[in-house]
Design a protein around this motif. Sequence first.
Motif, PDB file in Angstrom:
ATOM      1  N   ILE A   7      38.434  42.890  53.536  1.00  8.26           N
ATOM      2  CA  ILE A   7      39.273  43.250  52.464  1.00  8.26           C
ATOM      3  C   ILE A   7      38.079  44.287  51.374  1.00  8.26           C
ATOM      4  N   THR A   8      36.821  44.110  51.281  1.00 10.10           N
ATOM      5  CA  THR A   8      35.882  44.824  50.564  1.00 10.10           C
ATOM      6  C   THR A   8      35.818  46.100  51.164  1.00 10.10           C
ATOM      7  N   ASP A   9      35.716  46.168  52.433  1.00  8.53           N
ATOM      8  CA  ASP A   9      35.703  47.494  53.081  1.00  8.53           C
ATOM      9  C   ASP A   9      37.029  48.324  52.952  1.00  8.53           C
ATOM     10  N   GLN A  10      37.917  47.931  52.977  1.00 10.22           N
ATOM     11  CA  GLN A  10      39.187  48.315  52.608  1.00 10.22           C
ATOM     12  C   GLN A  10      39.415  49.012  51.436  1.00 10.22           C
ATOM     13  N   LEU A  11      38.763  48.354  50.231  1.00  9.36           N
ATOM     14  CA  LEU A  11      39.073  48.604  48.842  1.00  9.36           C
ATOM     15  C   LEU A  11      37.526  49.203  48.329  1.00  9.36           C
ATOM     16  N   LYS A  12      36.700  49.609  49.280  1.00  8.73           N
ATOM     17  CA  LYS A  12      35.283  49.900  48.873  1.00  8.73           C
ATOM     18  C   LYS A  12      35.222  51.017  47.702  1.00  8.73           C
ATOM     19  N   ASP A  13      36.227  51.867  47.734  1.00  3.97           N
ATOM     20  CA  ASP A  13      36.051  53.036  46.789  1.00  3.97           C
ATOM     21  C   ASP A  13      36.701  52.458  45.423  1.00  3.97           C
ATOM     22  N   LYS A  14      37.311  51.344  45.351  1.00  6.66           N
ATOM     23  CA  LYS A  14      37.880  50.920  44.342  1.00  6.66           C
ATOM     24  C   LYS A  14      37.495  49.965  43.383  1.00  6.66           C
ATOM     25  N   ILE A  15      36.694  48.957  44.176  1.00  6.42           N
ATOM     26  CA  ILE A  15      36.059  47.702  43.674  1.00  6.42           C
ATOM     27  C   ILE A  15      34.620  47.653  44.095  1.00  6.42           C
ATOM     28  N   SER A  16      33.915  46.537  43.274  1.00 11.48           N
ATOM     29  CA  SER A  16      32.437  46.342  43.695  1.00 11.48           C
ATOM     30  C   SER A  16      32.424  45.326  44.603  1.00 11.48           C
ATOM     31  N   SER A  17      33.412  44.279  44.384  1.00 12.24           N
ATOM     32  CA  SER A  17      33.189  43.161  45.223  1.00 12.24           C
ATOM     33  C   SER A  17      34.436  42.410  45.276  1.00 12.24           C
ATOM     34  N   VAL A  18      34.671  41.362  46.250  1.00 13.36           N
ATOM     35  CA  VAL A  18      35.691  40.722  46.550  1.00 13.36           C
ATOM     36  C   VAL A  18      35.178  39.022  46.233  1.00 13.36           C
ATOM     37  N   LYS A  19      35.823  38.127  45.686  1.00 16.51           N
ATOM     38  CA  LYS A  19      35.378  36.882  45.460  1.00 16.51           C
ATOM     39  C   LYS A  19      36.650  35.957  45.450  1.00 16.51           C
ATOM     40  N   ILE A  20      36.116  34.616  46.032  1.00 15.27           N
ATOM     41  CA  ILE A  20      37.080  33.610  45.824  1.00 15.27           C
ATOM     42  C   ILE A  20      37.250  33.094  44.603  1.00 15.27           C
ATOM     43  N   SER A  21      38.392  32.931  43.935  1.00 14.29           N
ATOM     44  CA  SER A  21      38.442  32.751  42.426  1.00 14.29           C
ATOM     45  C   SER A  21      38.576  30.977  42.333  1.00 14.29           C
ATOM     46  N   ASN A  22      37.700  30.818  41.283  1.00  7.30           N
ATOM     47  CA  ASN A  22      38.031  29.222  40.871  1.00  7.30           C
ATOM     48  C   ASN A  22      38.717  29.119  39.352  1.00  7.30           C
ATOM     49  N   ARG A  23      39.486  30.152  39.168  1.00 14.67           N
ATOM     50  CA  ARG A  23      40.043  30.236  37.743  1.00 14.67           C
ATOM     51  C   ARG A  23      41.462  30.244  38.056  1.00 14.67           C
ATOM     52  N   LEU A  24      41.948  30.897  39.238  1.00 20.01           N
ATOM     53  CA  LEU A  24      43.493  30.991  39.501  1.00 20.01           C
ATOM     54  C   LEU A  24      44.026  29.647  39.878  1.00 20.01           C
ATOM     55  N   LYS A  25      45.399  29.562  39.605  1.00 19.26           N
ATOM     56  CA  LYS A  25      46.182  28.390  39.936  1.00 19.26           C
ATOM     57  C   LYS A  25      47.271  28.587  40.406  1.00 19.26           C
ATOM     58  N   SER A  26      48.225  29.615  40.063  1.00 18.77           N
ATOM     59  CA  SER A  26      49.350  30.000  40.701  1.00 18.77           C
ATOM     60  C   SER A  26      49.329  31.484  41.152  1.00 18.77           C
ATOM     61  N   SER A  27      48.815  32.174  40.503  1.00 20.92           N
ATOM     62  CA  SER A  27      48.692  33.790  40.948  1.00 20.92           C
ATOM     63  C   SER A  27      47.812  33.865  42.032  1.00 20.92           C
ATOM     64  N   ALA A  28      48.034  35.099  42.766  1.00 22.65           N
ATOM     65  CA  ALA A  28      47.454  35.197  43.897  1.00 22.65           C
ATOM     66  C   ALA A  28      46.322  35.934  43.685  1.00 22.65           C
ATOM     67  N   VAL A  29      46.204  36.750  42.817  1.00 19.99           N
ATOM     68  CA  VAL A  29      44.992  37.860  42.688  1.00 19.99           C
ATOM     69  C   VAL A  29      44.773  37.947  41.179  1.00 19.99           C
ATOM     70  N   CYS A  30      43.583  38.395  40.788  1.00 17.74           N
ATOM     71  CA  CYS A  30      43.223  39.110  39.444  1.00 17.74           C
ATOM     72  C   CYS A  30      42.147  39.920  39.732  1.00 17.74           C
ATOM     73  N   LEU A  31      42.017  40.768  38.499  1.00 21.59           N
ATOM     74  CA  LEU A  31      40.882  41.683  38.542  1.00 21.59           C
ATOM     75  C   LEU A  31      40.037  41.345  37.501  1.00 21.59           C
ATOM     76  N   VAL A  32      38.747  41.109  37.418  1.00 17.03           N
ATOM     77  CA  VAL A  32      37.672  40.935  36.574  1.00 17.03           C
ATOM     78  C   VAL A  32      36.761  41.756  36.578  1.00 17.03           C
ATOM     79  N   SER A  33      35.810  41.801  35.654  1.00 15.84           N
ATOM     80  CA  SER A  33      34.653  42.811  35.575  1.00 15.84           C
ATOM     81  C   SER A  33      33.429  41.907  35.566  1.00 15.84           C
ATOM     82  N   ASP A  34      32.305  42.297  35.712  1.00 13.22           N
ATOM     83  CA  ASP A  34      31.178  41.616  35.788  1.00 13.22           C
ATOM     84  C   ASP A  34      30.578  41.609  34.454  1.00 13.22           C
TER      85      ASP A  34
END
Length: 652
Positions: free
Chosen positions: A537-564
């Motif tokens: 996933i990181t390779d596919q989005l390498k020009d758009k994001i800095s990293s992909v992580k497994i979230s421990n804050r999401l409950k029902s949503s599939a995805v979210c964007l955060v910054s460092d």
Amino acid sequence: MTQETISKETREFQTETKQLLDLMVHSIYTNREIFLRELISNASDAIDKIHFESLTNRDLLEGNSDFEIILKPDEATHTLTISDNGMGMTHDEVIATIGTIAKSGTKSFLEKLKDRGNTTDNELIGQFGVGFYSAFMVAKKVTLLTRAPGQTKGVKWESTGDGTYTIEECDKESRGTTIILTLNDETDQNDHPDENFLNRYTLESLVKKYSDYIRYPIKMDFIKEEKPRDAEGKEIEDAPVTKTVEVRTLNSMTPLWTRNKSEIKPEEYHQFYKNLFQDWEDPLEIIHSKVEGAVEYTTVLFIPSHAPFDLYTKESESKIMLYSKHVFVMDHCKDLLPEYLRFMRGLVDSPDFSLNISREILQHSKQLKLVGKNLEKSILKTLERLLTNDRPKYEKFWKEFGTAIKGGVYTDFQNREKLQDLLLFPSSHGTDELTTLADYTKRMPENQKVIYYATGKDYASVERLPQMELLHDKGIEVIYLFERVDEFAIEALKEYKGKAFHSVSRGDLNLDDKDATESKKEAEEILKDNESLIKAITDQLKDKISSVKISNRLKSSAVCLVSDDQGISLSMEHILSEMNQTMLKANRILELNPNHEVFTKLKTLHETASDSQTFKDYCDLLYDQALLIEGLPPEDPISFANKIASLMAQTK
């Protein structure tokens, strides 16, 4: 008392004096009408002087203690006369006083003035001769007639402003000074309708504007025309008009701000405010104080009930007026209060201000800075009192001017700590409530380390943020930021009472409880088990994001964007881009919910066809979905729409 007969003599000004006069007429004075203020102020000063001296020597009054200043416009002779029954001057005093600008100090003054542009030195400030020469802005000839108490003869001084003046003995029955201005040819109603200084109503308006609070009556005669009336009170049409002279006092003489506060009714303050600032509503709050000490001044300040439409534009001006000894000096003193308090209205009257030649630009003096600091403290204390004692009234203020206060947090480093306690924010504590930072911290659980905040356009959009899910689940309060300036203010504060601010969309949530620890450990294990998927996933989005992580804050949503935690936030990037500042970018981190069906689908696609277009489309769609959640548009809307359509077509 006798005096020697003095013959008429002609005197010449020094070269630098001619330069100063030219500078005053063409450069320093930008508003010609203020000549009247200057001459009236001089007349008032002369009356002040004899008033004081007469306390120990009543003979100076010569039986005339009815002090007054008289204006007399005469269209036939094209002259305007300003008279007073003040102290008056002797021959030597006229030369010394009116000739002040001809003294040797003028040369050095001009040199300093040249070096500094139009900022001035105190050297000639406030001296009679300087204000007197403002008359040459409107007059082609100035004649001064004066007599000091006890003198049998008066003194006549006259000049056309050509570098010379004449001085001679004259007969003058009354004590005091009379100045006769023979007005310039262009100073008439045709060429300058706003500068018709022979029009009685124009003069009355100028006295009201600049000299309304001079303590002595300023008088002028008006011609009253009337027709005779019959027994029923109707005008008789064919009867001749009768003319009578009516003497009016043009100024009120007693400034409201000099009266005792306990004697002033609220409606008097309100009417004064409405008249002075052309507002139709009563002010929200009034601050009236008199200060004595290093600087003496009296101030009346008002907090308006509503913000003017242009408050947050470049055209917005300070509405703090300056008076010196009750004489109007300046309409908009922008240097007195900081920018974030530009919504304040009011005036400051002080005998201690240092004024430049024109009285239009205040010196950047210690006195001014001290008064400004004191006013700022007074305003902040008033707001603190309102917040504590009258919360509904303060919230009304906040609705109108809260943006300005938050701007102050961002721009005014020195007062940042004081302003932070005045801030109000909506929060997840209640949709109908605003909270202070103090209230928020009081409600914080003991193990909560930071103050959480979330950005969005309104309650609904913030409440639905995926990043809020875990905090909602745990009942942790979050401050909501809806305005552009909010995050700038929060970033400027960094912390409140030792508690750092933390965006729900930045880095780890720093929750300190057993569930959070277990959830974090579980996320690390899932990440370890799915390293290959995360890398793909990181390779596919390498020009758009800095990293992909497994979230421990999401409950029902599939995805979210955060910054460092190191760079700017996504919302700050969005704000800066709207301001055409595109240099700074947030380090985007895509967080995935491992418990969502989409994550399961991604795993299946990766295991069966990691190089397939479908897998790549899923990755792109998740990223675009995360952008939309953040209120940001997809980077390629057409591609996004096509992928959605393709996915829909595959659905059975």
